[in-house]
Design a protein around this motif. Structure first.
Motif, PDB file in Angstrom:
ATOM      1  N   UNK A   1       2.190   1.514   4.992  1.00  0.00           N
ATOM      2  CA  UNK A   1       2.260   2.949   4.716  1.00  0.00           C
ATOM      3  C   UNK A   1       3.489   3.571   5.379  1.00  0.00           C
ATOM      4  N   UNK A   2       3.431   3.827   6.663  1.00  0.00           N
ATOM      5  CA  UNK A   2       4.513   4.583   7.303  1.00  0.00           C
ATOM      6  C   UNK A   2       5.673   3.709   7.783  1.00  0.00           C
ATOM      7  N   UNK A   3       5.425   2.431   8.048  1.00  0.00           N
ATOM      8  CA  UNK A   3       6.425   1.500   8.581  1.00  0.00           C
ATOM      9  C   UNK A   3       7.009   1.953   9.910  1.00  0.00           C
ATOM     10  N   UNK A   4       6.287   2.827  10.635  1.00  0.00           N
ATOM     11  CA  UNK A   4       6.767   3.333  11.919  1.00  0.00           C
ATOM     12  C   UNK A   4       5.687   3.308  12.995  1.00  0.00           C
ATOM     13  N   UNK A   5       4.558   2.671  12.719  1.00  0.00           N
ATOM     14  CA  UNK A   5       3.499   2.580  13.711  1.00  0.00           C
ATOM     15  C   UNK A   5       2.756   3.872  13.956  1.00  0.00           C
TER      16      UNK A   5
END
Length: 164
Positions: free
Chosen positions: A39-43
């Protein structure tokens, strides 16, 4: 590079892994385990939460190479070897805690971990444990009900409700 790890109790190997590849990509695209979501690929959203050596991590933030010689357990690995759902999975279904389903795998892993640490969590403890898992659909009430239901259900004697 080649990555060898144990995924959901089975030794697995992935070849041609590139240095910047995430554990999430390795699981989904190379090993065919689509449970953890991208989803966000940023944790930030928790949709890709998996266990790495028994500790919940955001797979999008872990380099695939970091899984070398380690144990990974995904939402698929929460169920028993015969496919029997564990108490967290059953509770999410029973409580109607799934809408679009995108956040559900990460939430299930987080709840599984919470109940392993605290078998009878208070609502505030549930909220705190799930603070890293975002859901855009449910409003969290059904998710809270699912956690309460799972906590009230005895853990499976086969150990599949325990992440160790």
């Amino acid at each position: 590079m080649r990555v060898n790890c144990v995924v959901n109790g089975e030794p697995r190997t992935a070849d041609d892994v590139w240095p910047g590849e995430s554990l999430l990509y390795l699981l989904r695209e190379r090993l065919g385990l689509p449970g953890a979501k991208n989803a966000c690929e940023q944790g930030e959203c928790g949709s890709c939460t998996v266990y790495l050596d028994g500790t919940p991590v955001c797979a999008c933030l872990v380099a695939a190479g970091q899984a070398q010689d380690r144990e990974v357990r995904t939402v698929e690995g929460l169920s028993g070897p015969d496919g029997t759902l564990d108490r967290v999975q059953r509770a999410f279904v029973s409580a109607g805690a799934v809408q679009c389903g995108f956040c559900t795998p990460g939430l299930m892993v987080a709840v599984h971990d919470l109940l392993a640490r605290d078998p009878s969590p208070a609502d505030q403890d549930i909220r705190e444990a799930l603070a890293g898992n975002l859901c855009r659909c449910t409003g969290y009430e059904h998710i809270m009900a699912a956690v309460r239901l799972a906590a009230a259900t005895p853990a499976s004697p086969d150990g599949h409700d325990d992440h160790h």
